[in-house]
Design an enzyme around this catalytic site. Structure first.
Site, mmCIF file in Angstrom:
data_model
loop_
_atom_site.group_PDB
_atom_site.id
_atom_site.type_symbol
_atom_site.label_atom_id
_atom_site.label_comp_id
_atom_site.label_asym_id
_atom_site.label_seq_id
_atom_site.Cartn_x
_atom_site.Cartn_y
_atom_site.Cartn_z
ATOM 1 N N ASN A 10 34.466 -44.755 -65.432
ATOM 2 C CA ASN A 10 33.341 -43.822 -65.574
ATOM 3 C C ASN A 10 33.611 -42.977 -66.809
ATOM 4 O O ASN A 10 34.469 -42.092 -66.786
ATOM 5 C CB ASN A 10 33.251 -42.944 -64.313
ATOM 6 C CG ASN A 10 32.188 -41.866 -64.448
ATOM 7 O OD1 ASN A 10 31.404 -41.862 -65.400
ATOM 8 N ND2 ASN A 10 32.172 -40.942 -63.496
ATOM 9 N N LYS A 12 31.719 -40.846 -68.177
ATOM 10 C CA LYS A 12 31.078 -39.526 -68.130
ATOM 11 C C LYS A 12 30.335 -39.271 -69.447
ATOM 12 O O LYS A 12 29.802 -40.206 -70.034
ATOM 13 C CB LYS A 12 32.111 -38.448 -67.779
ATOM 14 C CG LYS A 12 32.908 -38.839 -66.505
ATOM 15 C CD LYS A 12 33.741 -37.732 -65.945
ATOM 16 C CE LYS A 12 34.448 -38.218 -64.678
ATOM 17 N NZ LYS A 12 35.213 -37.195 -64.010
ATOM 18 N N HIS A 105 27.994 -38.708 -57.592
ATOM 19 C CA HIS A 105 29.252 -38.200 -58.149
ATOM 20 C C HIS A 105 29.338 -36.692 -57.921
ATOM 21 O O HIS A 105 28.326 -35.986 -58.009
ATOM 22 C CB HIS A 105 29.335 -38.530 -59.639
ATOM 23 C CG HIS A 105 30.712 -38.330 -60.185
ATOM 24 N ND1 HIS A 105 31.202 -37.087 -60.493
ATOM 25 C CD2 HIS A 105 31.720 -39.208 -60.426
ATOM 26 C CE1 HIS A 105 32.454 -37.210 -60.919
ATOM 27 N NE2 HIS A 105 32.793 -38.488 -60.894
ATOM 28 N N GLU A 107 30.298 -34.401 -59.765
ATOM 29 C CA GLU A 107 29.790 -33.594 -60.882
ATOM 30 C C GLU A 107 28.277 -33.468 -60.811
ATOM 31 O O GLU A 107 27.711 -32.422 -61.171
ATOM 32 C CB GLU A 107 30.266 -34.203 -62.211
ATOM 33 C CG GLU A 107 31.765 -33.955 -62.403
ATOM 34 C CD GLU A 107 32.484 -34.987 -63.245
ATOM 35 O OE1 GLU A 107 31.824 -35.779 -63.934
ATOM 36 O OE2 GLU A 107 33.729 -34.999 -63.195
ATOM 37 N N GLU A 178 36.385 -39.710 -53.874
ATOM 38 C CA GLU A 178 36.894 -38.930 -55.002
ATOM 39 C C GLU A 178 37.030 -37.469 -54.570
ATOM 40 O O GLU A 178 36.058 -36.702 -54.651
ATOM 41 C CB GLU A 178 35.933 -39.012 -56.190
ATOM 42 C CG GLU A 178 35.737 -40.396 -56.744
ATOM 43 C CD GLU A 178 35.318 -40.362 -58.215
ATOM 44 O OE1 GLU A 178 36.013 -40.983 -59.021
ATOM 45 O OE2 GLU A 178 34.330 -39.701 -58.549
ATOM 46 N N GLY A 184 40.076 -35.004 -62.745
ATOM 47 C CA GLY A 184 40.379 -34.382 -64.032
ATOM 48 C C GLY A 184 41.464 -33.327 -63.972
ATOM 49 O O GLY A 184 41.651 -32.572 -64.918
ATOM 50 N N SER A 223 42.174 -38.615 -61.000
ATOM 51 C CA SER A 223 43.446 -38.642 -61.726
ATOM 52 C C SER A 223 44.214 -39.942 -61.519
ATOM 53 O O SER A 223 45.457 -39.924 -61.411
ATOM 54 C CB SER A 223 44.309 -37.415 -61.353
ATOM 55 O OG SER A 223 43.658 -36.219 -61.759
HETATM 56 P P1 13P Z 1 39.486 -38.540 -63.581
HETATM 57 O O1 13P Z 1 40.056 -39.948 -63.504
HETATM 58 O O2 13P Z 1 39.359 -38.060 -64.985
HETATM 59 O O3 13P Z 1 40.208 -37.623 -62.664
HETATM 60 O O4 13P Z 1 37.969 -38.642 -63.050
HETATM 61 C C1 13P Z 1 37.703 -39.292 -61.861
HETATM 62 C C2 13P Z 1 36.247 -39.451 -61.730
HETATM 63 O O5 13P Z 1 35.516 -38.491 -61.551
HETATM 64 C C3 13P Z 1 35.698 -40.814 -61.849
HETATM 65 O O6 13P Z 1 34.366 -40.869 -61.452
#
Ligand code: 13P
Length: 268
Positions: A10, A12, A105, A107, A178, A184, A223
């Site tokens: 992903n 983003k 997601h 976010e 997640e 992150g 992560s």
């Molecule tokens: P990270 O791997 O950067 O922690 O992000 C995970 C994520 O949100 C994947 O959709």
């Protein structure tokens, strides 16, 4: 049975078309080698990339329908067309030869105020539209600290599936756990935490949809790095990864693909 192992990147809001092309080409070039020595318990391994909408076109030549690397969107509208400024729906994604979409997601839930009702509508639209749907669930740190992580995720599942019948539950449905506190942050869930939550999700899916629900691939995200991918798989219940930051570096992403493909799953 061997569930499909998915390793999805992903990206983003990163990689405008020129950078997306470079990243996708490197992943496409390395994927055969990364998948060349699979552990038999890994089953079929599928790799995917989810670039921003405007970079889908740049990535598409490096992905192929029915091939190993699939092209995904990071979101999808609940409707195919109409007066919905800024939206892109399942029919448009299909026309662009996009095979699937990430839905729900954290976010999008946190920054764009997507609630259970909207995620339920999107989930149904994506599945009815014949696309792969990667439904994300995961608790915030406060819920984990309060011991409410399982009830939070179950509530997200029952919200998302409130309008989905068993006829839509098939191999095109993938779930990604997640935990928000792991995204992150460099602090991944431990293999035991992931395995426990995945088992909870699988139990809920089985109770709701029978074996078609229980057999779905459940990915872990938060992560994921080359250094922790094997341990997360080896604990059991983790059928691959949804990778954020590490997917922006093809070398790291391919190392995670290799780990997912070569790590033996415990026998049940
Ligand atoms: P990270 O791997 O950067 O922690 O992000 C995970 C994520 O949100 C994947 O959709």
């Amino acid at each position: 049975m061997h569930r499909v192992t998915w390793v999805l990147g992903n990206w983003k809001q990163n990689h405008r078309p020129a950078a997306a092309k470079v990243g996708a080409e490197a992943i496409a070039d390395g994927v055969a080698e990364a998948l060349s020595n699979p552990d038999p318990t890994a089953g079929e391994v599928r790799v995917g990339i989810a670039p921003p909408y405007l970079s889908l076109e740049a990535v598409r030549p490096y992905t192929r329908l029915d091939d190993t690397v699939v092209l995904l969107a990071q979101d999808c509208a609940a409707q195919d067309e109409g007066a919905f400024t800024g939206e892109v729906g399942p029919a448009m994604l299909r026309d662009a030869e996009v095979e699937g979409a990430i839905i729900g997601h954290s976010e999008r839930r946190a920054y764009f105020h997507e609630d259970d009702a909207l995620i339920a509508a999107k989930l149904r639209a994506v599945l009815e539209g014949g696309l792969v749907c990667v439904l994300c669930v995961g608790e915030a740190l406060e819920a984990r600290d309060a011991g409410e992580h399982e009830s939070t995720v179950i509530s997200q599942l029952s919200g998302a599936f409130s309008n989905v019948g068993p006829e839509l539950v098939n191999e095109r449905l993938v779930i990604a756990y997640e935990p928000v506190w792991a995204i992150g942050t460099g602090r991944n869930a431990t293999p035991e935490q992931a395995a426990q939550m995945h088992a909870t999700i699988r139990r809920w899916m089985g109770e709701r949809f029978g074996s078609a629900g229980a057999d779905r691939s459940i990915l872990y995200g938060g992560s994921v790095k080359p250094g922790n991918a094997s341990a997360l798989i080896a604990a059991g219940e983790v059928d691959g990864f949804l990778v954020g930051g590490a997917s922006l570096d093809p070398t790291s992403f391919l190392a995670i693909v290799r780990a997912a493909a070569t790590t033996a799953r415990p026998t049940a």
